[in-house]
Design a protein around this motif. Structure first.
Motif, PDB file in Angstrom:
ATOM      1  N   VAL A 195       0.855  -1.187   0.000  1.00  0.00           N
ATOM      2  CA  VAL A 195       0.000   0.000   0.000  1.00  0.00           C
ATOM      3  C   VAL A 195       0.890   1.235   0.000  1.00  0.00           C
ATOM      4  CG1 VAL A 195      -1.811   1.269   1.200  1.00  0.00           C
ATOM      5  CG2 VAL A 195      -1.793  -1.234   1.249  1.00  0.00           C
ATOM      6  N   LYS A 196       0.715   2.095  -0.994  1.00  0.00           N
ATOM      7  CA  LYS A 196       1.549   3.288  -1.115  1.00  0.00           C
ATOM      8  C   LYS A 196       0.889   4.455  -0.388  1.00  0.00           C
ATOM      9  CE  LYS A 196       3.654   1.921  -5.493  1.00  0.00           C
ATOM     10  NZ  LYS A 196       4.982   1.712  -4.865  1.00  0.00           N
ATOM     11  N   HIS A 197       1.699   5.226   0.324  1.00  0.00           N
ATOM     12  CA  HIS A 197       1.230   6.416   1.026  1.00  0.00           C
ATOM     13  C   HIS A 197       2.051   7.611   0.556  1.00  0.00           C
ATOM     14  CE1 HIS A 197      -1.215   3.999   3.752  1.00  0.00           C
ATOM     15  NE2 HIS A 197      -0.168   3.220   3.956  1.00  0.00           N
ATOM     16  N   ASN A 198       1.399   8.710   0.277  1.00  0.00           N
ATOM     17  CA  ASN A 198       2.097   9.912  -0.179  1.00  0.00           C
ATOM     18  C   ASN A 198       3.079  10.406   0.872  1.00  0.00           C
ATOM     19  OD1 ASN A 198       0.726   9.999  -2.619  1.00  0.00           O
ATOM     20  ND2 ASN A 198      -0.959  11.232  -1.782  1.00  0.00           N
ATOM     21  N   GLY A 199       4.345  10.549   0.469  1.00  0.00           N
ATOM     22  CA  GLY A 199       5.362  11.091   1.358  1.00  0.00           C
ATOM     23  C   GLY A 199       5.790  10.159   2.468  1.00  0.00           C
ATOM     24  N   MET A 200       5.326   8.903   2.437  1.00  0.00           N
ATOM     25  CA  MET A 200       5.672   7.945   3.494  1.00  0.00           C
ATOM     26  C   MET A 200       6.114   6.630   2.852  1.00  0.00           C
ATOM     27  SD  MET A 200       2.512   8.587   6.152  1.00  0.00           S
ATOM     28  CE  MET A 200       3.156   7.332   7.260  1.00  0.00           C
ATOM     29  N   PRO A 201       6.856   5.822   3.612  1.00  0.00           N
ATOM     30  CA  PRO A 201       7.278   4.520   3.068  1.00  0.00           C
ATOM     31  C   PRO A 201       6.071   3.636   2.751  1.00  0.00           C
ATOM     32  CG  PRO A 201       8.516   5.073   5.064  1.00  0.00           C
ATOM     33  CD  PRO A 201       7.401   6.069   4.963  1.00  0.00           C
ATOM     34  N   ASP A 202       6.248   2.754   1.778  1.00  0.00           N
ATOM     35  CA  ASP A 202       5.180   1.805   1.448  1.00  0.00           C
ATOM     36  C   ASP A 202       4.884   0.910   2.644  1.00  0.00           C
ATOM     37  OD1 ASP A 202       5.262   2.877  -1.051  1.00  0.00           O
ATOM     38  OD2 ASP A 202       6.280   1.175  -2.002  1.00  0.00           O
ATOM     39  N   GLU A 203       3.608   0.559   2.790  1.00  0.00           N
ATOM     40  CA  GLU A 203       3.185  -0.330   3.874  1.00  0.00           C
ATOM     41  C   GLU A 203       2.915  -1.723   3.289  1.00  0.00           C
ATOM     42  OE1 GLU A 203      -0.331  -0.598   7.307  1.00  0.00           O
ATOM     43  OE2 GLU A 203      -0.451   0.878   5.683  1.00  0.00           O
ATOM     44  N   ILE A 204       3.469  -2.741   3.930  1.00  0.00           N
ATOM     45  CA  ILE A 204       3.266  -4.115   3.507  1.00  0.00           C
ATOM     46  C   ILE A 204       2.270  -4.782   4.447  1.00  0.00           C
ATOM     47  CG2 ILE A 204       4.338  -6.326   2.977  1.00  0.00           C
ATOM     48  CD1 ILE A 204       5.266  -4.038   1.189  1.00  0.00           C
ATOM     49  N   ILE A 205       1.201  -5.298   3.878  1.00  0.00           N
ATOM     50  CA  ILE A 205       0.144  -5.928   4.673  1.00  0.00           C
ATOM     51  C   ILE A 205       0.060  -7.398   4.314  1.00  0.00           C
ATOM     52  CG2 ILE A 205      -2.363  -5.980   5.092  1.00  0.00           C
ATOM     53  CD1 ILE A 205      -2.324  -2.960   4.417  1.00  0.00           C
ATOM     54  N   ARG A 206       0.102  -8.245   5.320  1.00  0.00           N
ATOM     55  CA  ARG A 206      -0.049  -9.680   5.121  1.00  0.00           C
ATOM     56  C   ARG A 206      -1.498 -10.063   5.386  1.00  0.00           C
ATOM     57  NH1 ARG A 206       4.927 -10.525   2.786  1.00  0.00           N
ATOM     58  NH2 ARG A 206       6.509  -9.446   4.016  1.00  0.00           N
ATOM     59  N   HIS A 207      -2.046 -10.890   4.488  1.00  0.00           N
ATOM     60  CA  HIS A 207      -3.455 -11.271   4.646  1.00  0.00           C
ATOM     61  C   HIS A 207      -3.675 -12.693   4.133  1.00  0.00           C
ATOM     62  CE1 HIS A 207      -7.735 -10.670   5.135  1.00  0.00           C
ATOM     63  NE2 HIS A 207      -7.944 -11.069   3.889  1.00  0.00           N
ATOM     64  N   ILE A 208      -4.542 -13.408   4.822  1.00  0.00           N
ATOM     65  CA  ILE A 208      -4.907 -14.758   4.403  1.00  0.00           C
ATOM     66  C   ILE A 208      -6.384 -14.746   4.031  1.00  0.00           C
ATOM     67  CG2 ILE A 208      -5.131 -17.171   5.120  1.00  0.00           C
ATOM     68  CD1 ILE A 208      -2.846 -16.671   7.093  1.00  0.00           C
ATOM     69  N   SER A 209      -6.696 -15.344   2.891  1.00  0.00           N
ATOM     70  CA  SER A 209      -8.084 -15.337   2.417  1.00  0.00           C
ATOM     71  C   SER A 209      -8.372 -16.633   1.672  1.00  0.00           C
ATOM     72  CB  SER A 209      -8.341 -14.144   1.492  1.00  0.00           C
ATOM     73  OG  SER A 209      -9.687 -14.128   1.059  1.00  0.00           O
ATOM     74  N   THR A 210      -9.648 -16.942   1.544  1.00  0.00           N
ATOM     75  CA  THR A 210     -10.098 -18.048   0.711  1.00  0.00           C
ATOM     76  C   THR A 210     -11.164 -17.519  -0.235  1.00  0.00           C
ATOM     77  OG1 THR A 210     -11.742 -18.696   2.367  1.00  0.00           O
ATOM     78  CG2 THR A 210      -9.595 -19.803   2.461  1.00  0.00           C
ATOM     79  N   ALA A 211     -11.677 -18.394  -1.085  1.00  0.00           N
ATOM     80  CA  ALA A 211     -12.707 -17.972  -2.039  1.00  0.00           C
ATOM     81  C   ALA A 211     -13.790 -19.040  -2.122  1.00  0.00           C
ATOM     82  CB  ALA A 211     -12.097 -17.726  -3.408  1.00  0.00           C
ATOM     83  N   SER A 212     -15.022 -18.582  -2.252  1.00  0.00           N
ATOM     84  CA  SER A 212     -16.158 -19.466  -2.505  1.00  0.00           C
ATOM     85  C   SER A 212     -16.410 -19.463  -4.008  1.00  0.00           C
ATOM     86  CB  SER A 212     -17.395 -18.980  -1.757  1.00  0.00           C
ATOM     87  OG  SER A 212     -17.179 -19.026  -0.359  1.00  0.00           O
ATOM     88  N   ILE A 213     -16.505 -20.661  -4.578  1.00  0.00           N
ATOM     89  CA  ILE A 213     -16.565 -20.771  -6.039  1.00  0.00           C
ATOM     90  C   ILE A 213     -17.734 -21.656  -6.459  1.00  0.00           C
ATOM     91  CG2 ILE A 213     -15.319 -21.565  -8.092  1.00  0.00           C
ATOM     92  CD1 ILE A 213     -12.717 -20.895  -6.655  1.00  0.00           C
ATOM     93  N   GLY A 214     -18.490 -21.175  -7.449  1.00  0.00           N
ATOM     94  CA  GLY A 214     -19.597 -21.937  -8.014  1.00  0.00           C
ATOM     95  C   GLY A 214     -19.374 -22.186  -9.485  1.00  0.00           C
ATOM     96  N   VAL A 215     -19.704 -23.385  -9.949  1.00  0.00           N
ATOM     97  CA  VAL A 215     -19.451 -23.793 -11.331  1.00  0.00           C
ATOM     98  C   VAL A 215     -20.741 -24.261 -11.989  1.00  0.00           C
ATOM     99  CG1 VAL A 215     -18.175 -25.367 -12.829  1.00  0.00           C
ATOM    100  CG2 VAL A 215     -17.112 -24.527 -10.724  1.00  0.00           C
ATOM    101  N   SER A 216     -20.953 -23.814 -13.222  1.00  0.00           N
ATOM    102  CA  SER A 216     -22.068 -24.315 -14.027  1.00  0.00           C
ATOM    103  C   SER A 216     -21.609 -24.410 -15.476  1.00  0.00           C
ATOM    104  CB  SER A 216     -23.279 -23.394 -13.914  1.00  0.00           C
ATOM    105  OG  SER A 216     -24.349 -23.875 -14.709  1.00  0.00           O
ATOM    106  N   ILE A 217     -21.968 -25.490 -16.135  1.00  0.00           N
ATOM    107  CA  ILE A 217     -21.609 -25.621 -17.546  1.00  0.00           C
ATOM    108  C   ILE A 217     -22.823 -25.304 -18.414  1.00  0.00           C
ATOM    109  CG2 ILE A 217     -19.764 -27.284 -17.129  1.00  0.00           C
ATOM    110  CD1 ILE A 217     -21.689 -29.471 -18.094  1.00  0.00           C
ATOM    111  N   PHE A 218     -22.565 -24.955 -19.662  1.00  0.00           N
ATOM    112  CA  PHE A 218     -23.652 -24.689 -20.612  1.00  0.00           C
ATOM    113  C   PHE A 218     -23.280 -25.267 -21.955  1.00  0.00           C
ATOM    114  CE2 PHE A 218     -20.753 -21.082 -20.939  1.00  0.00           C
ATOM    115  CZ  PHE A 218     -20.650 -20.871 -22.316  1.00  0.00           C
ATOM    116  N   GLN A 219     -24.298 -25.550 -22.739  1.00  0.00           N
ATOM    117  CA  GLN A 219     -24.099 -26.087 -24.082  1.00  0.00           C
ATOM    118  C   GLN A 219     -25.112 -25.450 -25.012  1.00  0.00           C
ATOM    119  OE1 GLN A 219     -24.495 -30.375 -24.508  1.00  0.00           O
ATOM    120  NE2 GLN A 219     -22.814 -30.402 -25.990  1.00  0.00           N
ATOM    121  N   GLY A 220     -24.634 -24.737 -26.015  1.00  0.00           N
ATOM    122  CA  GLY A 220     -25.531 -24.059 -26.937  1.00  0.00           C
ATOM    123  C   GLY A 220     -26.264 -22.920 -26.270  1.00  0.00           C
TER     124      GLY A 220
END
Length: 326
Positions: free
Chosen positions: A266-291
């Protein structure tokens, strides 16, 4: 200043521009590039405007073929159209990407007219060109705003629907299936709440990069808003069970990529960049189609429904639309 003579064209009947003070004075003062070439496309005259536009002096231009400002990046279809017009002695008008002496690309609006003698025979060509790079850049900016997400550069909802409809038509012709994968980040809100929107934007940009690395260039990755992303896979197997297995394999790849730890700058004007550590997951849904058995909204709703089922089960999962499992 170059002197344009009738003898340059090999025939005294060849028409050339005329003006009170002589042809060259007028041609050199107009704000366009002008080239005159013989019927073998060898340049016999270049005005000052063309030299200014390309950076080549007249001595570097005369005697060369008109294609010297083109490259492999120049659209082949347009190049072929120019060659065809010159071969057949017809008019060409279009836009083509050319290159200046220093290698800079520029867009050129080009008109080519055959010049005939009194017997109607083509003795040469005159090309008039105008640098339209600024206009093309403006058009590209408008296109970006209309069809792409400004933060991530991914396709937006409008472009995604357009590509989905095209994929449905292609699927209808080929019989091959496609798939929609809906993705929602499970721990995104705390990033904005704890670290601010700059950190949230950094994470969304990183998510977009990871998603693009997991799919083919022919697939489409879109951001619909917030932390909602959609991936469309096209030209999967023509067999439903096989296409579903292919889609699940990609979805699992996406899930693993989005579950890896995040290191957000994360960049801050006039200040050193900030490094943020984060852990995340994702919810995923799948559907197929034909024609085009279903419309675009129905296809998306199926994948979205599967995604919400993954969310309700605690997140970090890939769920399939029920009817795809039958």
């Amino acid at each position: 200043m170059n002197q344009l003579q009738l003898s340059d064209f090999g025939h005294s009947d060849l028409p050339i521009p005329k003006a009170v003070d002589g042809p060259i004075l007028v041609i050199d003062c107009i704000p366009y590039g002008v080239l005159i070439a013989d019927n073998k496309m060898l340049i016999s005259y270049a005005n000052h405007g063309f030299s200014e536009m390309t950076g080549f002096s007249a001595s570097e231009i005369i005697g060369r073929t008109c294609s010297f400002v083109q490259s492999e990046s120049t659209d082949k279809q347009t190049r072929d159209a120019i060659r065809s017009a010159c071969k057949n002695g017809t008019t060409f008008h279009g836009e083509i990407l050319n290159f200046k002496k220093d290698g800079t690309a520029f867009w050129n609006e080009l008109s080519i007219e055959p010049m005939r003698n009194s017997a109607g025979q083509v003795q040469g060509f005159i090309g008039i060109s105008r640098d339209i790079t600024q206009r093309k850049n403006f058009e590209e900016q408008i296109k970006q705003l209309a069809f792409y997400d400004t933060l991530t550069g991914l396709a937006n909802r409008t472009l995604f629907y357009d590509r989905l409809n095209l994929a449905m038509l292609a699927s209808n012709r080929s019989g091959h299936c496609g798939a929609i994968i809906c993705i929602d980040l499970d721990q995104f809100k705390p990033v904005n709440d704890d670290y601010g929107h700059a950190a949230g934007d950094a994470m969304l940009t990183e998510v977009a990069t990871r998603l693009k690395h997991c799919v083919r260039g022919s697939d489409t990755v879109a951001r619909f808003g917030g932390d909602e992303f959609v991936v469309m896979l096209s030209e999967l197997s023509a067999v439903n069970s096989e296409s579903l297995a292919q889609a699940i394999q990609v979805a699992e790849k996406l899930r693993a990529a989005l579950s890896a730890d995040y290191s957000l700058t994360v960049k801050h004007n006039g200040m050193p960049d900030e490094i943020i550590r984060h852990i995340s997951t994702a919810s995923i849904g799948v559907s197929i189609f034909q024609g085009n058995q279903l419309d675009a909204d129905q296809i998306l709703k199926r994948a979205d429904k599967a995604m919400y089922r993954a969310k309700k089960q605690g997140g970090g999962l890939v769920c399939i639309h029920e009817e795809n499992c039958e």
